[in-house]
Design a protein around this motif. Structure first.
Motif, PDB file in Angstrom:
ATOM      1  N   ILE A  32      16.308 -42.562  -0.704  1.00  0.00           N
ATOM      2  CA  ILE A  32      16.243 -41.378  -1.550  1.00  0.00           C
ATOM      3  C   ILE A  32      15.300 -40.351  -0.920  1.00  0.00           C
ATOM      4  N   PRO A  33      15.734 -39.116  -0.706  1.00  0.00           N
ATOM      5  CA  PRO A  33      14.819 -38.102  -0.173  1.00  0.00           C
ATOM      6  C   PRO A  33      13.711 -37.791  -1.178  1.00  0.00           C
ATOM      7  N   GLU A  34      12.572 -37.411  -0.664  1.00  0.00           N
ATOM      8  CA  GLU A  34      11.407 -37.205  -1.519  1.00  0.00           C
ATOM      9  C   GLU A  34      11.692 -36.235  -2.659  1.00  0.00           C
ATOM     10  N   GLU A  35      12.432 -35.161  -2.381  1.00  0.00           N
ATOM     11  CA  GLU A  35      12.663 -34.155  -3.423  1.00  0.00           C
ATOM     12  C   GLU A  35      13.555 -34.668  -4.545  1.00  0.00           C
ATOM     13  N   LEU A  36      14.265 -35.793  -4.319  1.00  0.00           N
ATOM     14  CA  LEU A  36      15.121 -36.369  -5.358  1.00  0.00           C
ATOM     15  C   LEU A  36      14.594 -37.696  -5.892  1.00  0.00           C
ATOM     16  N   LEU A  37      13.438 -38.135  -5.413  1.00  0.00           N
ATOM     17  CA  LEU A  37      12.831 -39.359  -5.924  1.00  0.00           C
ATOM     18  C   LEU A  37      12.285 -39.101  -7.328  1.00  0.00           C
ATOM     19  N   TYR A  38      12.612 -39.991  -8.253  1.00  0.00           N
ATOM     20  CA  TYR A  38      12.215 -39.761  -9.649  1.00  0.00           C
ATOM     21  C   TYR A  38      10.699 -39.621  -9.767  1.00  0.00           C
ATOM     22  N   ARG A  39      10.279 -38.919 -10.821  1.00  0.00           N
ATOM     23  CA  ARG A  39       8.866 -38.657 -11.060  1.00  0.00           C
ATOM     24  C   ARG A  39       8.490 -39.188 -12.440  1.00  0.00           C
ATOM     25  N   ARG A  40       7.484 -40.050 -12.460  1.00  0.00           N
ATOM     26  CA  ARG A  40       7.016 -40.634 -13.713  1.00  0.00           C
ATOM     27  C   ARG A  40       5.522 -40.410 -13.819  1.00  0.00           C
ATOM     28  N   ASN A  41       5.100 -39.694 -14.853  1.00  0.00           N
ATOM     29  CA  ASN A  41       3.687 -39.383 -15.047  1.00  0.00           C
ATOM     30  C   ASN A  41       3.269 -39.658 -16.484  1.00  0.00           C
ATOM     31  N   HIS A  42       2.025 -40.099 -16.651  1.00  0.00           N
ATOM     32  CA  HIS A  42       1.431 -40.245 -17.977  1.00  0.00           C
ATOM     33  C   HIS A  42       0.578 -39.040 -18.331  1.00  0.00           C
ATOM     34  N   PHE A  43       0.053 -38.356 -17.300  1.00  0.00           N
ATOM     35  CA  PHE A  43      -0.828 -37.221 -17.496  1.00  0.00           C
ATOM     36  C   PHE A  43      -0.399 -36.094 -16.560  1.00  0.00           C
ATOM     37  N   ALA A  44      -1.072 -34.943 -16.698  1.00  0.00           N
ATOM     38  CA  ALA A  44      -0.837 -33.838 -15.768  1.00  0.00           C
ATOM     39  C   ALA A  44      -1.222 -34.263 -14.358  1.00  0.00           C
ATOM     40  N   TYR A  45      -0.630 -33.603 -13.372  1.00  0.00           N
ATOM     41  CA  TYR A  45      -0.987 -33.892 -11.985  1.00  0.00           C
ATOM     42  C   TYR A  45      -2.470 -33.627 -11.764  1.00  0.00           C
ATOM     43  N   PRO A  46      -3.168 -34.538 -11.077  1.00  0.00           N
ATOM     44  CA  PRO A  46      -4.597 -34.323 -10.845  1.00  0.00           C
ATOM     45  C   PRO A  46      -4.831 -33.288  -9.756  1.00  0.00           C
ATOM     46  N   PRO A  47      -5.907 -32.523  -9.853  1.00  0.00           N
ATOM     47  CA  PRO A  47      -6.247 -31.605  -8.750  1.00  0.00           C
ATOM     48  C   PRO A  47      -6.659 -32.410  -7.523  1.00  0.00           C
ATOM     49  N   ILE A  48      -6.243 -31.954  -6.368  1.00  0.00           N
ATOM     50  CA  ILE A  48      -6.603 -32.629  -5.125  1.00  0.00           C
ATOM     51  C   ILE A  48      -7.697 -31.810  -4.446  1.00  0.00           C
ATOM     52  N   GLY A 111      12.840 -46.133  -0.494  1.00  0.00           N
ATOM     53  CA  GLY A 111      12.505 -45.416   0.721  1.00  0.00           C
ATOM     54  C   GLY A 111      11.636 -46.275   1.607  1.00  0.00           C
ATOM     55  N   ILE A 112      11.221 -45.684   2.718  1.00  0.00           N
ATOM     56  CA  ILE A 112      10.378 -46.374   3.688  1.00  0.00           C
ATOM     57  C   ILE A 112       8.948 -45.882   3.518  1.00  0.00           C
ATOM     58  N   TRP A 113       8.077 -46.784   3.140  1.00  0.00           N
ATOM     59  CA  TRP A 113       6.675 -46.449   2.885  1.00  0.00           C
ATOM     60  C   TRP A 113       5.822 -46.978   4.033  1.00  0.00           C
ATOM     61  N   LYS A 114       4.897 -46.158   4.506  1.00  0.00           N
ATOM     62  CA  LYS A 114       3.997 -46.549   5.581  1.00  0.00           C
ATOM     63  C   LYS A 114       2.562 -46.405   5.112  1.00  0.00           C
ATOM     64  N   GLY A 115       1.741 -47.388   5.442  1.00  0.00           N
ATOM     65  CA  GLY A 115       0.343 -47.341   5.060  1.00  0.00           C
ATOM     66  C   GLY A 115      -0.406 -48.496   5.679  1.00  0.00           C
ATOM     67  N   VAL A 116      -1.439 -48.937   4.992  1.00  0.00           N
ATOM     68  CA  VAL A 116      -2.242 -50.061   5.460  1.00  0.00           C
ATOM     69  C   VAL A 116      -2.202 -51.142   4.391  1.00  0.00           C
ATOM     70  N   SER A 117      -2.137 -52.397   4.818  1.00  0.00           N
ATOM     71  CA  SER A 117      -2.108 -53.507   3.859  1.00  0.00           C
ATOM     72  C   SER A 117      -3.386 -53.505   3.027  1.00  0.00           C
TER      73      SER A 117
END
Length: 353
Positions: A32-48, A111-117
């Motif tokens: 799934i491309p990022e722009e079509l990946l579903y979005r689930r939130n409990h609160f407003a987006y946090p400021p970064i 999708g394919i997720w990359k990070g650190v264990s």
């Protein structure tokens, strides 16, 4: 084939906080491309801001650490193909209805997720023998309707799950940096579990020697099977075996002849073993062809079946998947008050003329 000049859009379930569903029937489901990946939130987006690029590791560790974003990206990477399914996916199909976001089939993505264990970070901090759970807290926070106070979104997983190498802190999705709406700078990815465990915008990792009691652990994401008994509950964890029909759409009008029935199937235990279809209300079943081997054990499979229909009339098409642990989709979902973990055999009605 899809006409690439015509683009699908997310399906809005709520705008504040934002909850949007993937247009399941009109996407290429390999990733799934990022722009079509579903979005689930409990609160407003946090400021970064600058502090958001640091993660603290606290609690039952010998060497508490604060790690910055660049350091995390410098560590040995781990890449996983993972299905993320909202615990409320398909909630709208429960009978009787339950309260909550009325998701249809699109609160699931891959999708394919990359990070650190996560285990690598815990080992850096020197996890103690007393450790029982790992609590992950996000930057998103707000009030609840059922209790006073301001709460951060926080969840825990057992230490055994945290130490599995494919449980990661992800900073990339499909080869690109994670976006703000999906947890930038860093989010947790917990394969095989419903996605409430995959905390976004991670700010703290707290190793504990006792069960976590936060409201998103002990009140929400609990199965309440009995309306009259609040104590008859148990937590939402591993995904059920499940399947969804992508083609044809429900209430389609079709011509006599050959039609390709297709969809996806996934599970939180083992791998999908088979997918069966029924065209007569479940009296008889045929086996669909699973089109490709999963990229990794935590990814979904595509399936298809060529249906040759030469009699006009109305048909109920049903799909059910089974996994290598012997779990098979039931014909009726296990009803629960909050509408979690729906996995009844999928159904679409069609008319053949």
């Amino acid at each position: 084939m899809f006409d690439e000049s015509v683009r699908p859009y997310l399906i809005t379930r709520k705008l504040s906080p934002e909850n949007q569903e993937t247009p399941f029937h009109f996407t290429n489901l390999a990733s799934i491309p990022e722009e079509l990946l579903y979005r689930r939130n409990h609160f407003a987006y946090p400021p970064i801001h600058q502090e958001s690029f640091r993660i603290s590791i606290l609690g039952e560790v010998a060497r508490p650490r604060t790690l910055d974003y660049d350091f995390i990206r410098s560590l040995p990477p781990r890449t996983v193909a993972v299905v993320l399914e909202c615990a409320g996916n398909k909630r709208s199909f429960f009978k009787p209805k339950t309260f909550g976001e009325q998701w249809e089939r699109g609160a699931v993505g891959q999708g394919i997720w990359k990070g650190v264990s996560l285990s690598y970070l815990l080992q850096l901090a020197g996890i103690k023998p007393s450790a029982q759970e790992v609590v992950v807290e996000g930057w998103d926070a707000g009030s609840r309707d059922d209790m006073p106070g301001i709460f951060s979104y926080a969840r825990s997983i057992p230490i055994q799950k945290a130490m599995q190498s494919d449980t990661i802190l992800a900073y990339e999705f499909n080869g690109r940096p994670l976006t703000w709406r999906h947890g930038f700078p860093v989010r947790l990815i917990v394969p095989h579990w419903y996605a409430m465990a995959s905390v976004k915008w991670v700010r703290k990792i707290i190793v504990t020697e006792f069960p976590f009691q936060g409201p998103f652990q002990t009140v929400d994401y609990q199965i309440y099977p009995d309306k009259a008994n609040e104590q008859a509950k148990y937590p939402v964890t591993i995904m059920n075996v499940n399947s969804s029909i992508q083609r044809p759409l429900d209430r389609s009008i079709m011509r006599k002849g050959k039609h390709y029935i297709q969809g996806i199937a996934w599970t939180g235990l083992g791998e999908v073993r088979q997918v069966e279809l029924s065209f007569d209300g479940g009296d008889t079943w045929v086996t669909a062809r699973i089109g490709r081997t999963p990229v990794q054990p935590a990814s979904w499979v595509h399936w298809g079946y060529e249906w040759d229909v030469n009699r006009a009339g109305e048909y109920l098409i049903i799909s059910r998947a089974g996994d290598t642990y012997g779990r098979v989709q039931p014909m009726t979902a296990h009803w629960n008050r909050k509408g979690y973990s729906y996995n009844a055999a999928d159904q679409v009605n069609v008319t053949v003329e």
